[in-house]
Design an enzyme around this catalytic site. Structure first.
Site, PDB file in Angstrom:
ATOM      1  N   GLU A 178       0.821  -1.209   0.000  1.00  0.00           N
ATOM      2  CA  GLU A 178       0.000   0.000   0.000  1.00  0.00           C
ATOM      3  C   GLU A 178       0.856   1.260   0.000  1.00  0.00           C
ATOM      4  O   GLU A 178       1.934   1.287   0.589  1.00  0.00           O
ATOM      5  CB  GLU A 178      -0.891   0.015   1.249  1.00  0.00           C
ATOM      6  CG  GLU A 178      -1.972  -1.037   1.176  1.00  0.00           C
ATOM      7  CD  GLU A 178      -2.888  -1.047   2.392  1.00  0.00           C
ATOM      8  OE1 GLU A 178      -4.093  -1.180   2.189  1.00  0.00           O
ATOM      9  OE2 GLU A 178      -2.412  -0.909   3.516  1.00  0.00           O
TER      10      GLU A 178
ATOM     11  N   CYS B 281       3.322   8.591   1.109  1.00  0.00           N
ATOM     12  CA  CYS B 281       3.910   7.658   2.073  1.00  0.00           C
ATOM     13  C   CYS B 281       4.050   6.305   1.379  1.00  0.00           C
ATOM     14  O   CYS B 281       3.052   5.730   0.932  1.00  0.00           O
ATOM     15  CB  CYS B 281       2.988   7.571   3.291  1.00  0.00           C
ATOM     16  SG  CYS B 281       3.554   6.378   4.498  1.00  0.00           S
TER      17      CYS B 281
ATOM     18  N   CYS C 167       5.974  -6.904   8.024  1.00  0.00           N
ATOM     19  CA  CYS C 167       7.078  -6.354   8.827  1.00  0.00           C
ATOM     20  C   CYS C 167       7.438  -7.359   9.911  1.00  0.00           C
ATOM     21  O   CYS C 167       6.577  -8.069  10.417  1.00  0.00           O
ATOM     22  CB  CYS C 167       6.639  -5.030   9.462  1.00  0.00           C
ATOM     23  SG  CYS C 167       7.984  -4.178  10.302  1.00  0.00           S
TER      24      CYS C 167
ATOM     25  N   CYS D 169       5.487  -4.066  16.206  1.00  0.00           N
ATOM     26  CA  CYS D 169       5.145  -2.999  17.152  1.00  0.00           C
ATOM     27  C   CYS D 169       3.666  -3.181  17.509  1.00  0.00           C
ATOM     28  O   CYS D 169       2.841  -3.373  16.616  1.00  0.00           O
ATOM     29  CB  CYS D 169       5.376  -1.615  16.541  1.00  0.00           C
ATOM     30  SG  CYS D 169       7.064  -1.388  15.988  1.00  0.00           S
TER      31      CYS D 169
ATOM     32  N   CYS E 294       0.711  -1.187  15.840  1.00  0.00           N
ATOM     33  CA  CYS E 294       0.748  -1.009  14.381  1.00  0.00           C
ATOM     34  C   CYS E 294       0.083  -2.179  13.659  1.00  0.00           C
ATOM     35  O   CYS E 294       0.399  -3.336  13.916  1.00  0.00           O
ATOM     36  CB  CYS E 294       2.208  -0.867  13.943  1.00  0.00           C
ATOM     37  SG  CYS E 294       2.408  -0.932  12.157  1.00  0.00           S
TER      38      CYS E 294
ATOM     39  N   GLY F 115       6.619  -1.744   6.687  1.00  0.00           N
ATOM     40  CA  GLY F 115       7.984  -2.261   6.756  1.00  0.00           C
ATOM     41  C   GLY F 115       8.991  -1.365   7.433  1.00  0.00           C
ATOM     42  O   GLY F 115       8.720  -0.186   7.708  1.00  0.00           O
ATOM     43  N   GLU F 116      10.139  -1.943   7.746  1.00  0.00           N
ATOM     44  CA  GLU F 116      11.253  -1.219   8.359  1.00  0.00           C
ATOM     45  C   GLU F 116      12.305  -0.984   7.266  1.00  0.00           C
ATOM     46  O   GLU F 116      12.991  -1.913   6.830  1.00  0.00           O
ATOM     47  CB  GLU F 116      11.834  -2.055   9.515  1.00  0.00           C
ATOM     48  CG  GLU F 116      13.208  -1.639  10.008  1.00  0.00           C
ATOM     49  CD  GLU F 116      13.342  -0.161  10.379  1.00  0.00           C
ATOM     50  OE1 GLU F 116      12.538   0.334  11.173  1.00  0.00           O
ATOM     51  OE2 GLU F 116      14.257   0.502   9.840  1.00  0.00           O
TER      52      GLU F 116
ATOM     53  N   SER G  91      12.142   6.635   7.620  1.00  0.00           N
ATOM     54  CA  SER G  91      11.752   6.454   9.011  1.00  0.00           C
ATOM     55  C   SER G  91      12.221   5.096   9.508  1.00  0.00           C
ATOM     56  O   SER G  91      12.098   4.095   8.795  1.00  0.00           O
ATOM     57  CB  SER G  91      10.223   6.526   9.061  1.00  0.00           C
ATOM     58  OG  SER G  91       9.766   6.082  10.292  1.00  0.00           O
TER      59      SER G  91
ATOM     60  N   SER H 162      11.010   6.404  15.021  1.00  0.00           N
ATOM     61  CA  SER H 162       9.764   6.058  15.718  1.00  0.00           C
ATOM     62  C   SER H 162      10.122   5.745  17.166  1.00  0.00           C
ATOM     63  O   SER H 162      10.491   4.622  17.481  1.00  0.00           O
ATOM     64  CB  SER H 162       9.120   4.822  15.074  1.00  0.00           C
ATOM     65  OG  SER H 162       8.799   5.113  13.746  1.00  0.00           O
ATOM     66  N   LEU H 163      10.014   6.738  18.013  1.00  0.00           N
ATOM     67  CA  LEU H 163      10.461   6.565  19.402  1.00  0.00           C
ATOM     68  C   LEU H 163       9.320   6.000  20.254  1.00  0.00           C
ATOM     69  O   LEU H 163       9.463   4.956  20.877  1.00  0.00           O
ATOM     70  CB  LEU H 163      10.959   7.914  19.942  1.00  0.00           C
ATOM     71  CG  LEU H 163      11.553   7.865  21.336  1.00  0.00           C
ATOM     72  CD1 LEU H 163      12.838   7.061  21.367  1.00  0.00           C
ATOM     73  CD2 LEU H 163      11.806   9.280  21.872  1.00  0.00           C
TER      74      LEU H 163
ATOM     75  N   CYS I 170      -1.321   6.569   9.747  1.00  0.00           N
ATOM     76  CA  CYS I 170      -0.116   5.966  10.326  1.00  0.00           C
ATOM     77  C   CYS I 170      -0.416   4.670  11.062  1.00  0.00           C
ATOM     78  O   CYS I 170      -1.308   4.631  11.903  1.00  0.00           O
ATOM     79  CB  CYS I 170       0.451   6.918  11.364  1.00  0.00           C
ATOM     80  SG  CYS I 170       1.604   8.028  10.665  1.00  0.00           S
TER      81      CYS I 170
END
Ligand code: SF4
Length: 355
Positions: free
Chosen positions: A97, A110, A117, A121, A124, A169-170, A201, A223-224, A342
């Site tokens: 997406e 985005c 992923c 998290c 998410c 994804g990372e 990110s 992403s803290l 997000c």
């Protein structure tokens, strides 16, 4: 002979292809490569027959040997607020997406770097989908091409002004492909997005941050989502591997190389990370390296265990940070009604079992 897909070539590969497969003379290869590159990436022309700068014979040969095929859109959803989410079906059948977010003076696209992923998290939606695969750089760049085609964005003045790798994804777990994709996005002869128009990110893959500082050089968002290891570990299992102090050290390095502040992303989860105490802890953390923070309204998705923090509480939280002298922006939720906001992206692609 199987046709080569243009998007699987970076500029250097394209030159080699023209020399090897089309027998273009060495002294003309830069010019010819540029002609194709600009026609596709600058003008959005996807027909080799439109390449009138090429002699007919060469064009015919190119038509036989190269394709400009792009993945297809499987579904389009448009939100009440103008956000558009495209579900893209890749050539291998997997789906990914990307989301177009128009604002008054700019528009952000985005894009995703993986299908699924590994990081899981807890807040998410993508994290509930197992990693299916890393996207190739062609698949990453093609999300931009498809979006530009959909909104007819080929004028000098761009409609899509900013690109963020914040979708599924990372990015740093698909480092090489992300690096090449960013090179293609930045190329002045092509898409021409400056490094300050692109944000990569990361959920905090600390050991990749220095490489990215030296080799990618865009804005970096971290992403803290928590001010302490205890809270972070609860909502982001990756924190077991990379602690906040490692992240601070590497972010300090990143901003010293790129000479820009790091953007901290902080999703506000009710009674989890939204206390005034958390805000004070964040202030101490922010004092250690150049950064600013985005406070993000949480977008619930079916089955999630968290609730969003109330708006007035987010404002109070933000005020603590602002009064300490740091930039804290509250990010409005966009495309929530189409699960385009997000942390809401997820496709039905499943990893194929090895038979
Ligand atoms: S927030 Fe990012 S890193 Fe974490 S699970 Fe979702 S897509 Fe993966």
């Amino acid at each position: 002979m199987k046709q080569k897909n243009f998007f699987e070539l970076n500029f250097k590969d394209l030159k080699n292809f023209l020399i090897k497969e089309l027998a273009v003379e060495e002294k003309k290869v830069s010019m010819r490569s540029k002609q194709i590159w600009q026609s596709v990436y600058k003008k959005g022309s996807f027909e080799i027959n439109n390449l009138t700068t090429f002699p007919l014979e060469l064009r015919n040969k190119l038509n036989r040997l190269m394709s400009l095929q792009r993945p297809k859109i499987a579904n389009t959803q448009t939100s009440n607020d103008g956000t558009i989410k495209w579900l893209i079906k890749l050539f291998d059948g997997n789906e990914v997406e990307c989301v177009y977010i128009p604002e008054k003076t700019r528009a952000t696209l985005c894009i995703s770097s993986q299908v699924g992923c590994t990081l899981n998290c807890k807040f998410c939606h993508t994290g509930t989908q197992r990693l299916v695969k890393n996207l190739s750089y062609a698949e990453i760049v093609n999300q931009v091409m498809i979006a530009k085609e959909q909104i007819n964005d080929w004028d000098e003045k761009k409609k899509i002004t900013n690109i963020v790798l914040m979708g599924m994804g990372e990015p740093f777990y698909n480092y090489e492909n992300v690096k090449t994709a960013v090179e293609i996005l930045k190329d002045k002869e092509g898409l021409n997005y400056g490094p300050k128009k692109i944000t990569v990110s990361t959920a905090g893959i600390a050991n990749k941050i220095p490489d990215a500082a030296n080799e990618i050089g865009t804005y970096l968002a971290l992403s803290l989502h928590a001010p302490t290891d205890d809270i972070r570990e609860m909502i982001m299992p990756i924190n077991k591997k990379f602690k906040i102090k490692d992240l601070i050290k590497q972010c300090k390095y990143y901003s010293s190389v790129v000479k820009e502040k790091i953007t901290l992303e902080y999703v506000m989860l009710r009674d989890i990370n939204d206390s005034i105490e958390c805000a004070k802890q964040l202030v101490k953390l922010m004092a250690q390296f150049p950064c600013k923070i985005n406070l993000i309204e949480f977008n619930p998705w079916p089955g999630v265990q968290y609730l969003p923090t109330e708006r007035n509480k987010i404002e109070k939280f933000g005020k603590v940070i602002q009064e300490a002298g740091y930039v804290a922006t509250i990010r409005r939720s966009r495309g929530q009604d189409i699960l385009g906001a997000c942390g809401q992206l997820r496709t039905e692609s499943e990893k194929k079992k090895n038979i």
